[in-house]
Structure formats: C-alpha cells, structure tokens
Write a protein that holds these residues in place. Structure first.
Motif, mmCIF file in Angstrom:
data_model
loop_
_atom_site.group_PDB
_atom_site.id
_atom_site.type_symbol
_atom_site.label_atom_id
_atom_site.label_comp_id
_atom_site.label_asym_id
_atom_site.label_seq_id
_atom_site.Cartn_x
_atom_site.Cartn_y
_atom_site.Cartn_z
ATOM 1 N N LYS A 179 0.828 -1.205 0.000
ATOM 2 C CA LYS A 179 0.000 0.000 0.000
ATOM 3 C C LYS A 179 0.862 1.254 0.000
ATOM 4 O O LYS A 179 2.068 1.182 0.262
ATOM 5 C CB LYS A 179 -0.968 -0.010 1.186
ATOM 6 N N TYR A 180 0.186 2.366 -0.242
ATOM 7 C CA TYR A 180 0.850 3.659 -0.186
ATOM 8 C C TYR A 180 1.256 3.911 1.262
ATOM 9 O O TYR A 180 0.513 3.595 2.190
ATOM 10 C CB TYR A 180 -0.137 4.720 -0.672
ATOM 11 N N CYS B 95 2.450 6.951 3.776
ATOM 12 C CA CYS B 95 2.776 8.342 4.082
ATOM 13 C C CYS B 95 3.191 8.384 5.540
ATOM 14 O O CYS B 95 2.356 8.248 6.430
ATOM 15 C CB CYS B 95 1.558 9.238 3.837
ATOM 16 N N ARG B 96 4.482 8.517 5.809
ATOM 17 C CA ARG B 96 4.965 8.528 7.195
ATOM 18 C C ARG B 96 6.362 9.131 7.270
ATOM 19 O O ARG B 96 7.073 9.231 6.274
ATOM 20 C CB ARG B 96 4.950 7.117 7.778
ATOM 21 N N TRP B 97 6.729 9.532 8.477
ATOM 22 C CA TRP B 97 8.073 10.081 8.692
ATOM 23 C C TRP B 97 9.022 8.931 8.989
ATOM 24 O O TRP B 97 8.682 8.019 9.740
ATOM 25 C CB TRP B 97 8.052 11.094 9.837
ATOM 26 N N PRO C 29 9.846 12.826 5.776
ATOM 27 C CA PRO C 29 8.732 11.929 5.441
ATOM 28 C C PRO C 29 8.848 11.268 4.063
ATOM 29 O O PRO C 29 9.470 11.817 3.159
ATOM 30 C CB PRO C 29 7.520 12.863 5.450
ATOM 31 N N GLY D 171 6.263 9.382 1.023
ATOM 32 C CA GLY D 171 4.880 9.248 0.553
ATOM 33 C C GLY D 171 4.912 8.572 -0.803
ATOM 34 O O GLY D 171 5.099 9.218 -1.815
ATOM 35 N N PRO E 95 7.748 -0.258 10.491
ATOM 36 C CA PRO E 95 7.721 0.688 9.375
ATOM 37 C C PRO E 95 8.978 1.559 9.255
ATOM 38 O O PRO E 95 8.955 2.514 8.500
ATOM 39 C CB PRO E 95 6.523 1.570 9.729
ATOM 40 N N ARG F 52 9.627 18.476 2.187
ATOM 41 C CA ARG F 52 8.501 18.465 3.130
ATOM 42 C C ARG F 52 9.000 18.529 4.577
ATOM 43 O O ARG F 52 8.206 18.478 5.509
ATOM 44 C CB ARG F 52 7.662 17.195 2.950
#
Lengths: 782, 261
Positions: B128-129, B131-133, B158, B160, B200, B229
């Motif tokens: 899956k996509y 989006c995290r730091w 981050p 993404g 992660p 970002r």
C-alpha cells in the motif's frame, strides 16, 4: 402507453415525445422508461407548458435540471409538519437563516456558488465544499469514491480556488457481516470499504492534494447504503474570484472526453437503490486523475492571467446543467453545438452527449479577445478543449446537433420547477431506562472499547492517503511517530504568512434523537477545531437521509434542520455551504440518518497550534465541561449491544464560554496538549493522549465536574462540550483565572508508564501503555 | 559561482505535483528556481542551469509503472543533453517520483543513461501507499548532496509513495554500489542503527534499507523521502518551534556545492 407518444423522427438522431396527449399513467411511464425520475406533478407541469412535442434532449434536460440532486427540491420545497405547521423551505427557514442573521463580514459568498467562500486574510479567500457520493460508491466502490473526490475538487476549481486539502468521512456496514445475511444485489461492506479507500487514496494522491481530515464509522445501518463524504478546501486571491459572463462570451468546454459513463448519475442519485447494484454500473463515472491534474494547472494559469469571465464545473447533469446554470445565473441565454464535443466513442446520441457525467470537465466563459490565449493555455497543459457555444441575450437554451436544433428551451421556465411539497411527522427520541449493571473492571471495559471498530486507530487507512504533499500540512491527522489522533488538521497555505486554515469534522450518527444528534455534530466540529487552536469557525452541512417522501424520514430531517439553525446561531458559527443526499434506501431500509458538519477555522500562527500527545511529566490534566449520564448512542452502550439512556445534549452557553476561554488559554501559551472528549468519553480521550506520547497519566474520577454517581458512566459518557487539557505546570494559576465561570477541574497528573484510573468508591485500575496500544492499534510501537 | 547567477530547473510533466514545494525550498536558500514543463525544456535546453530537479508526483498518472513513461521520455528526448550536464559535474536530483523516473531512464544507479535499468523501485512490501516520517542515516557525508552532513548523521524526513522498494539487479551489483559509496541514505532506527527491513522504519522493504543513492561522483542523486517536506520547522510533526527541519540540510549541501562550482 398510448401509441405514438414517443416517436422517432426520421433522418435525425432525436426522438420526440408528445406530452399533450398523454394521460397521467403515460406521464409516469415516460418518466420511468426515460430514466427522468420526475414526479407526476412535475410531468404534468411539462404537459401544461408545452403543447408542442418535446425532443428527448429537451425532456432529459428537465429530468436533470429538476432532479433532487441538482435543485434540492426537498430542502427548497414546502414542508407540512404534523399538527399543521408549514415550513417555507428548510434551507431558507433554518440553515441559511442562521447565516443571514449572524451576518458575518468575513462570509464572502455563501450558498451561491459551487463552494462556500470566506475571507482568510485581507487578500485571500478560503473556499470549501463537501459532497456525497453514496450511490456510486455502493455500486462501484473504487470509481464511485474516486470520482467523488474528483468532483469536489472541481467544485473548488469552479470558484477559481487552488485545492489545498481533501476531507473524507466514510460510513460502512460492519466488516465482519456474515455473508448469508446480505440481501441479493448488495455488496459486502468489506468489498465496499476496500474499494472506497483505494479510490480516495488514488485520486487525492495522484492529484497531489493532501487528504488531511476525516473519520470512519461502522454500523449495520450502512450495509445497504454506505456513506462517502468527499470534501475539498481551496485558496484564492480575493480579486480573482470572477463570475461575470457577458453576452458574446464564448463557452469553452475543457478536460476529459465525454462518454457513456455516468449517464443518469443525478437521477440515479435521486431515487432509492432498490435493484441489483451491478446493473447500475454504467451510471458511475470512470476516474482519471491525470486529466484533472492537467486541468487544474491550466485553470489556475487562466485565473492568474485573468483570461476568463466565468467558470463552473461539470458535475450532475453534465453539459446540460453547466451551460444552463451559467447562462441563467448571468441572465443570459446560450447556443451550444454538440458536434464539437470530444467524445470517448463516436456514436453517442445527442441526449447522451448532453447529459453525460463523464469526469474531469470544466466549463469556462471567455471574452472573445482572450479565446485564443485560453485555448493555448489548455494546449500547453495537454488538455483537450473545444468552443462549445456562445452566450447571448436570448434567455434560451438552444442546442444544435448536425445542423438541427435539438433543444430550444426557455430558461425562465426551466429554472422555475414546481415547488415540492413534503409531509413530515413529528419525530423525537423518548429516553428509555438503560439496564446496565456497573461493571467491576473498568480497565477491561476500556480495552474493549479501544478495540471497537468505531474507536480503533484508523492509521492503516490514513497512511495510505498522502497528507504531506504540497508541504503545507502544519498539523497532521496523525501526531508524531506514535500516530496519536489529532482533532483537526492545519494547513499553512501561504508562503509569507503564519496563518493556518483549521479543518475539522463533527459527526455523531449514533445519537438517537435527530435534533440533539445535529446539535452534537455542530458542537463537535467546533470543539475539534478549537482543540488545536482554531477559531472564527464556518460550518458546512451534509445531510444523508432516507426517502424524503416518507413522513418519518422527513420528520427527522426537519428536527435536524431546526437544530442547525438553533446551534449555528447560538454557537456563533455560520453555515457557508451544504449539500444533501436523500433517497438513501435499500432493501434493508433507510440509511442511518447521518449529518456531517465540517468546520473551517483559522489560526493566526500555525506554530502555536496545540497537539494531542501529553508533553511533560508532572503537568496537571484538566477536564473542561460537565459530564452527565448521557449514554444513548454512546460507543460504550453500542459495543454492548444496548439501547436506551439519555441522548447527549448541548448547552450552547457552556459550550461557547468553554471554547472561548480555552482559546484564550492557548493564546497565552498555557496549554501543553488538548484533546476533545467525544466517542468513548473521557476514558478513550485520555488513553489516546497517553498512547500518542508514551507518557503515563493518572486520573481521579472523583474530581470530574458531574452529578453522576457511577465510575463507568463518568469514564464513558459522551456528554458534549468537554475537553481534556494538559496545562503547563507553571501556568496553573493563570489557567484557572482564565477558566473562571467555565466548569473545569484538575483531574490528573502526567507521568509514569501506565494509565491509572481512580474510581468513585476508591477502587483503582491500571493499564500499561503497550496494552492500550495493542487494543487500539493492534501493534505496539510505530 | 556566485549564487545569484546559479539557476535550478525543476522539471514537470502532467501529473507532477511536488514542484512548488521544491521551488519554495530552493528559493528560501537564495537560489533562483524555475519550474519548466518538458515541452519548454525541449525548446530551451538545460545549458543555463546548474541544478536539474525531477520532483515528486504521479508523472503521466504513473500508468504502466511509477515513473516509467516520463523515464522513457527523458531517455529518448534529452539523453545527450542530460549526459553532457552530468559530465560537467552539474547536479541532478530526483525525489520520489523523480527518483523513479531516474531509475526508469537509467540515469541511476550509474549516472549515465543506460538502456536497461540496473535497479527497480518496486511496489512497497506492505502493498500500500505509505505516508509517514522515517529516519535516514547518512551513509556518505561530504558529497555534493551531503556537503552539509557527516557520515552517520540521522535525519527525520517523510516518505509518501506506493512504489519505493529499491531492488538492485544482483547481489554483486549491490556490493558494487556499497563499495563505491553510491548508497547515500539508508532507512534506520531512531537510534541510528540500520532498520534491517523492520517495518515501518524501513517503510517499503528496500533491499539493504536503501532510501537514496548517487553516482560515484555524487553529483547525481535520487531519494524516495521528501526533504522539501521537512524543510521548515513548522512542517515537522514534533519540536515544531525551530526554524528549519532536517530536509534543509540536503538543500544546504546543494548550495555549498554550487557556490564552489
């Protein structure tokens, strides 16, 4: 049907319908077979007005323009309430009335255009719009949800806004629903859930718009009717909001090609979902975010170069509604040629081109001198565009196809549909006693509630949405490495200003009384906004209800609308835009009546925003607001399969005083962390603050402002207007001073590595942070 | 060279969507940055620029494979132009989709536009996509892009993306990359030790926790995380009351290099 009423005209591609000879049953049959979804009253109005035969293009125009989806006949119609009361339009008498009376100078354009517009600062406007895409998502979850996102983004483009954030609130049936209980033709909640989430992520991520706010609910009331709310927020320089279409301007259609996807989308949205949903697939549009991304670039360029005189998006009703509305709004008429429209396939009938809802299309009005430049901008961005027609002073909607006039309607009549009359019964929740013995182990109850699907962390979903793209997300939906749930998101849209747009949601569909449910949703949207430091809040309303032609559905709608007036007014937060989705009925009955309130606030300096996680060992934790025995519709009862109890109510004065004092305390720099108390009560809110920080907390229920005599009720009641606030240790006195006159009390201290609860009778419960996290997220650690 | 004379070209095509924040970051450090559509690049060429940036987004909708279509376009239309640019030791940077484009165009890992890519950025292991730091460990400080960083430093930036799992063509090739100092950033634990595939911390399952690579000279660099970002303090998830975030350090390196160029 009487013979010869519908007649193919030899040599041309249109069909003529002769209403003048039709009897009532013929009229109903014509409406049904042509997919018009017009009532007999409306068909009769057409028959009365036209002695000549109408073409299929013309009659379809009425079907689209007079649909519930396009003109909101229920909200604008007359309501006769049981007992003889007559309401002259819910929109006018309640929702818009509050806005009008509040008369805020910062409301720039409300309830007029594709999106509501409010002032951001002196030079910029914020645009906001929320839509629903329930029916399409029930039929084709991925495409339905993705085009829902695409559609609402175009609403923002349709007021010349640059999209800066997306919002998505979703309601599904229980994911573990046994397959054998699913009626034929309906899709399983898990299938819908997966498709909808993938569709939203795909479109928003592709377009490069951060999805920053939302919620997900699960309930059996959504099995037959899943709910998909898609919202978008945009920003634009004030002087660039141009809606000034003039006689002689050209109508330019740009973006995606027109095809057979999405034929009769609006009429399908305006009727019950009663058949095998697979048969309805062609009514759902096909998403292509790449086309919309290019379109967005071109439109912002055209805006900045001031090349166009007007703009609107193509949504429900396709070209028919966009051209008609733009002409009508400007007091003009228009001539349109269908021959120039770029098609996905060659042999579309004129009426299909006219009403197709194919995605990613916008309509612009362009003065003659700028036409070449506009077409060049589109070409530079690889966007197909055509000169669809020209505005004139005729006040008529005239459409050509292969040299013949296939539609020639008087706009005055087209935009004066017969007013609907709805009947409503009086609906009110009468509390029944709730037989719930007090459980012994509140730690166990807390862990059970934290793992309830409605409370559990939605991180698995949220991280599939890009919430950082554009680099403007100051406060994120998930806080820090441990993914605590922030109450609202903040976007910092301008390079040279510290100001932020604060985006929050309020939605409490499980509260059984429609009036108090609406009140609680409004108050929650404001409360969530306040929790991070938002103020000067504008509201958007989105009703998802059952068939308004049934008196009970209409009755609860009336009550909810009444609450909208009462609490918008009392809480000093005007509505700026809204949308209703009615006819959410399936073989399982009506949808659970659901009202989403979106809050759009501002914060003067994003660096001063407050987040959810506990900050510092030794800081005191305060409860603001009063906890009452209000368990009806709470997750605590719902998770036990119980009904009854009192519905949470809203005391507007306490609510307003509390939020004002809290903002003052935040601005004075006294607040270290803040979380609103909502689903799951103080117990869940406190646990979330603990989990977000990896810092323990002890709370003493004896200090919670309340007249309740049970620990479980204190911990899990969902009374409104409450916050948990971590106050900086050295600022306690100042904080207490500011909070004077507002119910509040210190209830705990930050510290340790567990969550400890002291009950009323002196019993204590303790849960380790990792245990909490296992229940709430399924895993420990990030 | 004098920074006021240096210029960056941020390329875009339909579907590119991280160009503006890239421009903001570069301009904040005093560099002139222009966003140019590929059509304009074909007309104007790259000779007036010292930095060429392929930013993030979903170029051409990421149809076929992420970055595949733009990658082929770069390869077929500006190959020699870009090779000359690289030979002159000017800087080429790809972030996220831009990195994917560089891999698809064959620009990385080697810094020359080869016909068959020697690595891939595959679907995330989580399917899956994400989006995290994440935490990045600097594997080689002092390169043009890490001129403001020391080997072993930890950055928080981050990601993404849905397709970021770096896979080299072979074990031997991976060894080569490591030995020649081409592995620039690795996903790591907050403490600085390698993530070793742990989700992660390693968000996509990249081989050897690879988050960013460069050519031997270090003037061509691609990375999945988004430094633009994490440029300003207010963009950070925690400790937001600082003027800048870790992402700025990478841009600072670019500026240092250009000033000496």
């Amino acid at each position: 049907m009487k013979e010869g009423l519908i007649r193919k005209v030899p040599g041309v591609s249109v069909v003529e319908i002769d209403l003048s000879r039709a009897e009532d049953k013929d009229l109903s049959e014509i409406s049904q077979t042509m997919g018009l979804a017009l009532s007999l009253r409306e068909m009769k109005a057409l028959k009365e007005h036209y002695s000549r035969p109408l073409t299929d293009v013309e009659i379809q125009t009425f079907g689209q323009t007079w649909s519930e989806h396009c003109i909101h006949k229920t909200f604008k119609g007359i309501v006769e309430v049981e007992g003889g009361r007559r309401i002259n339009g819910l929109l006018k008498e309640y929702i818009m009335k509050a806005t009008k009376e509040l008369n805020k100078p910062w409301c720039y354009s409300v309830f007029e255009d594709n999106a509501g517009l409010i002032e951001f600062d002196q030079d910029y406007l914020v645009a906001a719009k929320v839509e629903t895409h329930n029916h399409p998502s029930a039929v084709e979850p991925f495409g339905g949800a993705a085009t829902g996102v695409g559609g609402v983004i175009r609403d923002i483009l349709g007021v010349w806004g640059e999209p800066i954030a997306n919002i998505d609130v979703l309601c599904f049936g229980p994911l573990d629903l046994p397959y054998e209980t699913l009626p034929h033709g309906l899709k399983h909640p898990k299938y819908i859930y997966k498709g909808v989430i993938a569709g939203i992520g795909s479109y928003g991520n592709n377009m490069g718009i951060p999805t920053v706010s939302g919620a997900i609910f699960f309930d059996s009331g959504y099995v037959g009717n899943p709910v998909v709310y898609c919202g978008c927020v945009g920003i634009l320089p004030k002087g660039f909001y141009v809606k000034d279409t003039k006689e002689g301007d050209y109508a330019v259609l740009a973006g995606g090609r027109t095809g057979r996807d999405g034929i009769h989308g609006v009429t399908f949205a305006s009727t019950d979902l009663m058949e095998d949903t697979d048969r309805l697939r062609p009514a759902v549009q096909i998403p292509n975010p790449l086309v919309e991304e290019r379109l967005r670039r071109a439109i912002i360029t055209i805006r900045d170069r001031r090349l166009a005189s007007g703009i609107t998006d193509l949504g429900g009703g396709g070209i028919s509604c966009a051209t008609g509305e733009m002409a009508n709004r400007s007091g003009l008429g228009i001539e349109v040629s269908l021959d120039v429209v770029h098609l996905k396939e060659p042999d579309l009938a004129p009426w299909e081109i006219w009403i197709s809802e194919s995605q990613e299309r916008m309509l612009l009005s362009v003065p003659e001198r700028n036409l070449g430049d506009v077409l060049e901008v589109f070409e530079d961005e690889d966007v197909e565009a055509c000169v669809l027609g020209r505005f004139n002073g005729s006040r008529r909607l005239r459409v050509y196809h292969r040299g013949l006039v296939v539609c020639d309607l008087d706009l005055e009549f087209l935009y004066s549909p017969p007013r609907a009359i709805r009947k409503a019964s009086h609906v009110e929740y009468v509390p029944t006693p709730c037989a719930l013995p007090e459980p012994k182990d509140l730690a166990e109850e807390l862990l059970r509630i934290l793992s309830d699907p409605n409370i559990r962390s939605k991180e698995d979903v949220i991280r599939t949405y890009d919430h950082e793209v554009r680099g403007c997300t100051a406060i994120k939906p998930l806080q820090g490495d441990l993914s605590g749930p922030n109450d609202a998101a903040i976007i910092k849209p301008l390079r040279d200003s510290w100001m932020g747009v604060v985006i929050s949601c309020g939605i409490t569909p499980f509260y059984p009384d429609p009036y108090w449910m609406a009140a609680a949703s409004i108050e929650e949207a404001i409360r969530n906004n306040t929790s991070v430091g938002g103020r000067r809040i504008a509201l958007l309303d989105n009703f998802v209800w059952g068939n308004p032609e049934r008196e009970d559905r209409m009755g609860s709608l009336v009550r909810a609308a009444e609450a909208c007036y009462d609490f918008s007014k009392a809480l000093d937060a005007p509505f700026i835009s809204g949308k209703d989705s009615l006819y959410n009925e399936s073989p399982l009955g009506p949808v659970r009546p659901t009202l989403l309130i979106t809050g759009i606030g501002i914060i003067p300096d994003v660096r001063k925003a407050v987040t959810v996680e506990l900050k510092e060992e030794g800081d005191p934790l305060y409860v603001l607001g009063v906890t009452r025995n209000e368990l009806a519709g709470s997750i605590y009862l719902k998770s036990k399969g119980l009904n009854g109890g009192e519905c949470p109510k809203v005391n507007a004065k306490i609510s307003k005083d509390t939020t004002q004092s809290l903002i003052k305390a935040m601005d004075s720099g006294l607040v270290a962390a803040c979380h609103d108390v909502s689903e799951g009560g103080i117990g869940v809110a406190a646990a979330e603050m603990v989990m977000a920080a990896n810092l323990g907390l002890s709370i003493d229920l004896r200090n919670v402002p309340s007249d309740v005599n049970r620990s479980d009720v204190l911990l899990f009641s969902e009374s409104t207007s409450r916050f948990l606030v971590e106050v900086k240790r050295d600022c306690v006195r100042e904080f207490e001073e500011i909070l004077q006159g507002v119910p509040h009390c210190k209830v705990g201290v930050v510290g340790g590595n567990s969550f400890r609860i002291f009950g009323l009778d002196g019993s204590t419960w303790e849960v380790g942070i990792s245990e909490l996290r296992h229940a709430w997220r399924g895993v420990d650690g990030p | 060279m004098d920074l006021s004379r240096a210029k960056a070209c941020i390329a875009r095509v339909g579907g590119t969507n991280c160009d503006l924040e890239m421009k903001v970051a570069l301009e904040n450090l005093g560099l002139t940055a222009e966003v140019l559509h590929m059509k304009q690049i074909l007309k104007r060429g790259l000779s007036e620029y010292q930095l060429f940036v392929l930013p993030g987004g979903f170029s051409y909708g990421d149809y076929v494979r992420a970055g595949a279509i733009w990658g082929k376009e770069v390869h077929s239309k500006i190959k020699s132009e870009l090779e000359a640019f690289i030979d002159e030791e000017k800087l080429v940077m790809g972030v996220c989709n831009g990195f994917q484009v560089m891999i698809e165009a064959g620009i990385l890992p080697n810094g020359e536009l080869v016909e068959v890519p020697k690595a891939a950025l595959a679907n995330n292991m989580s399917a899956k996509y994400e989006c995290r730091w994440v935490y990045l460990r600097v594997e080689r400080g002092g390169t043009p892009f890490t001129g403001d960083l020391e080997t072993g430093e930890i950055l928080k930036i981050p990601v993404g993306h849905g397709e970021g799992r770096f896979i080299p063509a072979s074990e031997d090739f991976l060894k080569e990359l490591i030995e020649e100092g081409c592995v620039l950033f690795r996903y790591s634990m907050p403490s600085g030790e390698a993530a070793e595939g742990r989700y992660p911390y390693n968000p996509n399952g990249s081989v050897y926790d690879i988050a960013g690579i460069c050519n031997r000279k270090g003037n061509v660099m691609g990375m999945m995380p988004h430094p633009e970002r994490a440029f300003f303090g207010w963009q950070l998830p925690e400790e937001r009351n600082v003027p800048y975030g870790d992402g700025k350090r990478i841009f600072q390196g670019i500026i240092k290099y250009l000033q000496k160029y």
